[in-house]
Design a protein around this motif. Structure first.
Motif, PDB file in Angstrom:
ATOM      1  N   PHE A  92      30.379  45.036  44.658  1.00 48.33           N
ATOM      2  CA  PHE A  92      30.732  44.246  43.492  1.00 48.33           C
ATOM      3  C   PHE A  92      31.865  44.930  42.759  1.00 48.33           C
ATOM      4  N   ARG A  93      32.553  44.191  41.907  1.00 50.89           N
ATOM      5  CA  ARG A  93      33.620  44.753  41.091  1.00 50.89           C
ATOM      6  C   ARG A  93      33.071  44.951  39.681  1.00 50.89           C
ATOM      7  N   GLY A  94      33.123  46.182  39.209  1.00 49.21           N
ATOM      8  CA  GLY A  94      32.589  46.483  37.890  1.00 49.21           C
ATOM      9  C   GLY A  94      33.255  47.707  37.299  1.00 49.21           C
ATOM     10  N   MET A  95      32.834  48.036  36.109  1.00 52.96           N
ATOM     11  CA  MET A  95      33.376  49.207  35.439  1.00 52.96           C
ATOM     12  C   MET A  95      32.849  50.468  36.134  1.00 52.96           C
ATOM     13  N   PRO A  96      33.606  51.560  36.112  1.00 49.77           N
ATOM     14  CA  PRO A  96      33.214  52.774  36.833  1.00 49.77           C
ATOM     15  C   PRO A  96      31.846  53.325  36.448  1.00 49.77           C
ATOM     16  N   ASP A  97      31.388  53.077  35.228  1.00 55.19           N
ATOM     17  CA  ASP A  97      30.106  53.629  34.795  1.00 55.19           C
ATOM     18  C   ASP A  97      28.937  52.681  35.035  1.00 55.19           C
TER      19      ASP A  97
ATOM     20  N   ILE B 221      37.468  49.160  23.181  1.00 62.35           N
ATOM     21  CA  ILE B 221      37.706  48.040  22.273  1.00 62.35           C
ATOM     22  C   ILE B 221      39.180  47.670  22.292  1.00 62.35           C
ATOM     23  N   GLU B 222      40.068  48.647  22.290  1.00 62.88           N
ATOM     24  CA  GLU B 222      41.499  48.363  22.323  1.00 62.88           C
ATOM     25  C   GLU B 222      41.879  47.655  23.611  1.00 62.88           C
ATOM     26  N   LEU B 223      41.329  48.072  24.742  1.00 62.23           N
ATOM     27  CA  LEU B 223      41.630  47.419  26.008  1.00 62.23           C
ATOM     28  C   LEU B 223      41.155  45.979  25.996  1.00 62.23           C
TER      29      LEU B 223
ATOM     30  N   TYR C 239      36.408  38.257  29.908  1.00 61.97           N
ATOM     31  CA  TYR C 239      35.673  39.338  30.561  1.00 61.97           C
ATOM     32  C   TYR C 239      36.070  39.442  32.036  1.00 61.97           C
ATOM     33  N   ALA C 240      36.223  38.302  32.702  1.00 63.52           N
ATOM     34  CA  ALA C 240      36.630  38.309  34.117  1.00 63.52           C
ATOM     35  C   ALA C 240      38.020  38.909  34.271  1.00 63.52           C
ATOM     36  N   ARG C 241      38.936  38.563  33.388  1.00 65.52           N
ATOM     37  CA  ARG C 241      40.292  39.127  33.453  1.00 65.52           C
ATOM     38  C   ARG C 241      40.279  40.622  33.156  1.00 65.52           C
ATOM     39  N   PHE C 242      39.426  41.038  32.224  1.00 65.64           N
ATOM     40  CA  PHE C 242      39.298  42.457  31.905  1.00 65.64           C
ATOM     41  C   PHE C 242      38.807  43.229  33.134  1.00 65.64           C
ATOM     42  N   LEU C 243      37.788  42.683  33.831  1.00 63.75           N
ATOM     43  CA  LEU C 243      37.270  43.344  35.033  1.00 63.75           C
ATOM     44  C   LEU C 243      38.305  43.381  36.150  1.00 63.75           C
ATOM     45  N   GLN C 244      39.079  42.311  36.298  1.00 69.19           N
ATOM     46  CA  GLN C 244      40.125  42.302  37.322  1.00 69.19           C
ATOM     47  C   GLN C 244      41.141  43.415  37.077  1.00 69.19           C
ATOM     48  N   ALA C 245      41.448  43.642  35.819  1.00 66.49           N
ATOM     49  CA  ALA C 245      42.456  44.642  35.482  1.00 66.49           C
ATOM     50  C   ALA C 245      41.919  46.072  35.481  1.00 66.49           C
ATOM     51  N   HIS C 246      40.663  46.264  35.083  1.00 66.73           N
ATOM     52  CA  HIS C 246      40.154  47.623  34.874  1.00 66.73           C
ATOM     53  C   HIS C 246      38.941  47.983  35.727  1.00 66.73           C
TER      54      HIS C 246
END
Length: 70
Positions: free
Chosen positions: A47-52, A14-16, A27-34
């Protein structure tokens, strides 16, 4: 009972996400960064996504719609 924003202080995700805009652009910027490069476990596409996350958006949408996972 009121919920205070301080109740979510320890939740790193949530903080991120609070540093980014609301909606699809945020959301797109969040995925680009993390996000990390992943291979979808259902269709094998990169694809680019969160590690989990194990599925690309197309496969995740199909699974949610009731299509088979494999």
């Amino acid at each position: 009972m009121a919920i205070d924003d301080d109740d979510f202080e320890d939740d790193d995700e949530i903080e991120l996400f609070e540093d980014y805009e609301d909606g699809e652009i945020g959301y797109a910027r969040f995925l680009q960064a993390h996000g990390v490069e992943r291979t979808c476990t259902r269709c094998g596409v990169l694809f680019r996504g969160m590690p989990d996350h194990g599925h690309c958006n197309t496969c995740a949408d199909a699974i949610e719609a009731g299509h088979p996972v494999d």
